[in-house]
Design an enzyme around this catalytic site. Structure first.
Site, PDB file in Angstrom:
ATOM      1  N   ASP A 134       0.865  -1.173   0.000  1.00 25.87           N
ATOM      2  CA  ASP A 134       0.000   0.000   0.000  1.00 25.87           C
ATOM      3  C   ASP A 134       0.909   1.234   0.000  1.00 25.87           C
ATOM      4  O   ASP A 134       1.903   1.293   0.726  1.00 25.87           O
ATOM      5  CB  ASP A 134      -0.867  -0.032   1.269  1.00 25.87           C
ATOM      6  CG  ASP A 134      -1.930   1.054   1.290  1.00 25.87           C
ATOM      7  OD1 ASP A 134      -1.699   2.121   0.700  1.00 25.87           O
ATOM      8  OD2 ASP A 134      -2.989   0.812   1.896  1.00 25.87           O
ATOM      9  N   VAL A 135       0.564   2.243  -0.822  1.00 24.77           N
ATOM     10  CA  VAL A 135       1.418   3.434  -0.904  1.00 24.77           C
ATOM     11  C   VAL A 135       1.430   4.212   0.408  1.00 24.77           C
ATOM     12  O   VAL A 135       2.330   5.037   0.633  1.00 24.77           O
ATOM     13  CB  VAL A 135       0.955   4.361  -2.051  1.00 24.77           C
ATOM     14  CG1 VAL A 135       1.291   3.759  -3.401  1.00 24.77           C
ATOM     15  CG2 VAL A 135      -0.524   4.684  -1.947  1.00 24.77           C
ATOM     16  N   LYS A 185     -10.553   5.417  -6.801  1.00 28.56           N
ATOM     17  CA  LYS A 185     -11.176   6.296  -7.800  1.00 28.56           C
ATOM     18  C   LYS A 185     -12.689   6.160  -7.919  1.00 28.56           C
ATOM     19  O   LYS A 185     -13.322   6.959  -8.600  1.00 28.56           O
ATOM     20  CB  LYS A 185     -10.549   6.036  -9.176  1.00 28.56           C
ATOM     21  CG  LYS A 185     -10.805   4.629  -9.701  1.00 28.56           C
ATOM     22  CD  LYS A 185     -10.214   4.453 -11.084  1.00 28.56           C
ATOM     23  CE  LYS A 185     -10.596   3.097 -11.655  1.00 28.56           C
ATOM     24  NZ  LYS A 185     -10.076   2.917 -13.024  1.00 28.56           N
ATOM     25  N   LYS A 236     -12.137  15.053 -12.053  1.00 29.48           N
ATOM     26  CA  LYS A 236     -13.037  15.176 -10.900  1.00 29.48           C
ATOM     27  C   LYS A 236     -12.423  16.016  -9.780  1.00 29.48           C
ATOM     28  O   LYS A 236     -13.102  16.361  -8.809  1.00 29.48           O
ATOM     29  CB  LYS A 236     -13.428  13.793 -10.384  1.00 29.48           C
ATOM     30  CG  LYS A 236     -14.310  13.020 -11.368  1.00 29.48           C
ATOM     31  CD  LYS A 236     -14.639  11.639 -10.853  1.00 29.48           C
ATOM     32  CE  LYS A 236     -15.592  10.918 -11.805  1.00 29.48           C
ATOM     33  NZ  LYS A 236     -15.044  10.728 -13.162  1.00 29.48           N
ATOM     34  N   LYS A 239      -8.224  14.039  -4.532  1.00 26.80           N
ATOM     35  CA  LYS A 239      -7.219  14.152  -5.591  1.00 26.80           C
ATOM     36  C   LYS A 239      -6.753  15.602  -5.727  1.00 26.80           C
ATOM     37  O   LYS A 239      -5.566  15.850  -6.003  1.00 26.80           O
ATOM     38  CB  LYS A 239      -7.802  13.658  -6.915  1.00 26.80           C
ATOM     39  CG  LYS A 239      -8.093  12.164  -6.949  1.00 26.80           C
ATOM     40  CD  LYS A 239      -6.833  11.314  -6.835  1.00 26.80           C
ATOM     41  CE  LYS A 239      -6.007  11.349  -8.076  1.00 26.80           C
ATOM     42  NZ  LYS A 239      -4.814  10.459  -7.979  1.00 26.80           N
ATOM     43  N   VAL A 279     -11.289   7.164 -19.006  1.00 23.74           N
ATOM     44  CA  VAL A 279     -10.570   6.409 -20.023  1.00 23.74           C
ATOM     45  C   VAL A 279     -11.398   5.196 -20.423  1.00 23.74           C
ATOM     46  O   VAL A 279     -11.998   4.528 -19.579  1.00 23.74           O
ATOM     47  CB  VAL A 279      -9.167   5.981 -19.541  1.00 23.74           C
ATOM     48  CG1 VAL A 279      -8.238   7.164 -19.481  1.00 23.74           C
ATOM     49  CG2 VAL A 279      -9.228   5.292 -18.199  1.00 23.74           C
ATOM     50  N   GLU A 310     -21.988  12.675  -7.360  1.00 24.76           N
ATOM     51  CA  GLU A 310     -21.891  12.683  -8.825  1.00 24.76           C
ATOM     52  C   GLU A 310     -22.461  13.985  -9.383  1.00 24.76           C
ATOM     53  O   GLU A 310     -23.442  14.521  -8.876  1.00 24.76           O
ATOM     54  CB  GLU A 310     -22.663  11.484  -9.387  1.00 24.76           C
ATOM     55  CG  GLU A 310     -22.429  11.257 -10.874  1.00 24.76           C
ATOM     56  CD  GLU A 310     -23.077   9.972 -11.342  1.00 24.76           C
ATOM     57  OE1 GLU A 310     -22.504   9.303 -12.209  1.00 24.76           O
ATOM     58  OE2 GLU A 310     -24.171   9.634 -10.847  1.00 24.76           O
TER      59      GLU A 310
END
Length: 644
Positions: A365-366, A391, A433, A445, A473, A568
């Site tokens: 895990d980062v 995400k 986003k 983010k 993407v 959303e």
């Protein structure tokens, strides 16, 4: 006799439809009898021709039947010797033709020899020599034509049967590429397609034909129904058209309820796998844009013989970055991810495709600094691509503390280690986003962007910190398109959150090429924004996907609206309200001049939100996040109360 049992049952068992392709082959004796009949006919035909031409008897012997019998018997003997009747006629080859020729020639030679010997003994011939030559020609032609007609007859029957089972298709275009595709299909009878003609926008080709097939103008498709045209679909070569041209044609085909198939270009065409190369047109083919060519020389120098770290390297974006970086022959690629199975999958793929490249696959895990820092100590990375992130908007909205630990704390750890160990360049993969976020994921983010940018001006830092920002993407994990495909395959319904929702789309390879390009051109501290093209209405996307799958929207496959999910929004943005853009030498990449924060301020706030996350205090996490990202306004979420 067992092979005729099924045929007998069809004739006497009430089924009056006999499929000729079910008859394997006739017995040899029947073929021989037919050949003898042809020989007898040839005898009489030859005698008739000789008598008409020469006006005299062609046989000197009193008993014509004896001479005829001798000739036929001799011919049959040589047929038996050379087994001319033994092959399956519908599969006759040049060897079978040669056997016929030799048997007929030997017959003429033997009868001619007997004729000469008879002349030496009696002083007279029993048959004219020209008659023998004529008989040789007529009998050979008769035997040959019999086999040719049978072979052609079965070919016609077989093709007719196949064409009734195959999809009747038009090939779009009359250029060399389209003709080559059509010829390849026609030459391969195993393919499930039957080319019935060509289609063009030109109007001067109505009376012309290609490969024996008619050429139809576009107006013929426009003015007639699918049933009137008697076609099932159209094959297109995608590389030969612009995006606008292809969309125009596809809209017409879908309106006429025609299937649309995509064929490879001639350069990619191989007869051995043509069947696998022709497939149904996918929605990705319509959304995809022209491929972007990155400046390979500059990029190569950044990776050749260098050590590269890719976090989130088993994800959609991260794995494609690994694939593209591997092409530049780095010394080492360290692939880090916390997802075990995807990490194992990318390990198997990379070892197969790039056996000469050294890889290290790390399960971690980062946000685990004690696990990650030894990698920086050991490998002296030249570049770090940070693609690890949570995400999925609804999941992060429900679990904001987990989102912060990975997206914010994880980014802080990887970025600060990059600065500490003098990594040349750090490239973070962000999202649209993060612009004017309405959900926790996007705001987290944006917080990561602010922290990464702030490190650029810290005293003693030599690392160039670069951020890349783009939209959805195609084909990524959790993307709307794979989700729609699964729903269509299951028979529906297709679920859309709102009829007016709009999204930008980019292919994974295109996005990663731009990430690599931005990583080489950045001077440090920039946020690079990619040209995402025109936004796509998700309802239109769903309708076209359903039609491309051969169904009718809201008739075969229902479309239902489920309402916007927490966090959303209808429209994604690539630039914040306060941002300005600067151009770069790559027209697909711009620099966004977003507001920044000083390192001490953002570092203090990140420490605060990390402590709240470790305590799993969701409300406090989101409250601090709104301080870090003041433009963050929750939408359709329980956290809207914090905005009041």
């Amino acid at each position: 006799m067992r092979r005729y049992e099924s045929l007998r049952r069809k004739i006497f068992g009430g089924d009056n439809v006999v499929n000729l392709s079910d008859v394997r082959y006739l017995p040899r004796w029947i073929i021989l009898v037919i050949d003898i009949i042809i020989l007898v006919i040839s005898l009489f035909l030859s005698s008739y021709i000789i008598e008409k031409i020469s006006q005299k008897e062609f046989i000197y012997h009193d008993d014509k039947s004896t001479v005829f019998a001798a000739i036929v018997l001799t011919n049959v003997v040589f047929m038996y010797i050379f087994k001319t009747y033994a092959g399956i006629i519908r599969h006759s080859t040049f060897i079978d033709l040669f056997k016929l020729l030799v048997s007929c020639f030997c017959t003429m030679f033997v009868i001619g020899t007997i004729n000469i010997i008879y002349f030496w003994i009696t002083g007279g011939k029993f048959i004219l020599t020209p008659y023998l030559i004529l008989y040789f020609i007529v009998s050979f032609m008769g035997l040959f034509l019999f086999r040719l007609y049978v072979k052609e007859f079965f070919h016609i029957v077989r093709e007719y049967r196949r064409s009734t089972l195959k999809k009747r298709i038009l090939v779009l275009g009359i250029d060399e590429q389209s003709i080559a595709i059509a010829r390849a299909i026609l030459d391969n009878p195993s393919l499930p397609y039957h080319v019935v003609g060509f289609l063009t926008q030109r109007t001067d080709s109505k009376r012309a034909s290609l490969l024996g097939k008619p050429i139809y103008a576009k107006e013929k498709i426009e003015k007639n129904t699918k049933e009137e045209l008697v076609i099932d679909g159209v094959i297109i070569v995608k590389e030969m058209m612009s995006k606008d041209e292809m969309n125009s044609w596809v809209n017409l085909f879908l309106e006429k309820d025609l299937s649309v198939f995509k064929a490879p270009s001639v350069q990619k065409l191989r007869d051995s796998d043509l069947g696998g190369s022709i497939r149904n047109l996918q929605i990705e083919d319509l959304l995809n844009r022209k491929p972007i060519k990155i400046e390979s020389e500059e990029v190569t120098s950044r990776y050749f013989n260098k050590n590269i770290l890719v976090t989130g390297g088993a994800g959609s974006i991260g794995s494609e970055i690994v694939r593209q970086v591997a092409q530049f022959n780095p010394s080492l690629i360290v692939v880090l991810d916390q997802a075990e199975t995807p990490l194992y999958d990318i390990e198997l793929e990379m070892k197969e495709k790039f056996p000469h490249i050294r890889f290290k696959f790390v399960l971690s895990d980062v946000s685990n600094k004690h696990r990650v820092e030894p990698l920086f100590q050991a490998y002296n990375f030249s570049m770090v691509y940070h693609a690890a992130a949570y995400k999925h908007v609804p999941l992060v909205e429900e679990n904001p503390h987990e989102g912060i630990l990975v997206n914010v704390l994880g980014s802080k750890i990887i970025a600060t280690l990059s600065s500490k160990y003098k990594v040349n360049r750090f490239v973070m993969v962000s999202t649209d986003k993060a612009v004017n976020p309405t959900n926790v994921m996007g705001a987290s983010k944006r917080a990561a962007e602010l922290f990464v940018q702030s490190l650029q001006n810290v005293e003693g830092n030599t690392t160039k910190f670069i951020t890349t920002r783009f939209g959805n993407v195609l084909g990524s994990n959790g993307s709307v398109i794979p989700h729609f495909k699964k729903q269509i395959e299951a028979g529906g319904p297709v679920t859309i959150t709102h009829p007016e929702i709009v999204r930008y789309f980019m292919t994974i390879p295109e996005a990663c090429e731009l990430v690599l390009q931005a990583g080489t051109m950045g001077k440090g501290g920039e946020i690079f924004v990619f040209d995402m093209g025109e936004p796509v209405k998700i309802l239109d996307l769903a309708n076209r996907m359903i039609k491309l799958s051969g169904f009718e929207p809201n008739i075969d496959i229902k479309i239902i609206y489920t309402g916007l999910r927490p966090g959303e929004k209808l429209y994604e943005e690539l630039l914040s309200d306060d941002a300005k853009t600067l151009p770069t030498h790559n027209e697909k990449i711009m620099i966004s001049k977003d507001p920044t924060m000083e390192f001490l301020e953002i570092d203090s706030l990140v420490n605060m939100i990390t402590r709240a996350s470790l305590k799993k205090d969701k409300v406090e996490v989101v409250r601090i996040l709104k301080i870090i990202v003041p433009e963050f306004r929750s939408n359709n979420s329980v956290y809207e109360v914090l905005d009041k």
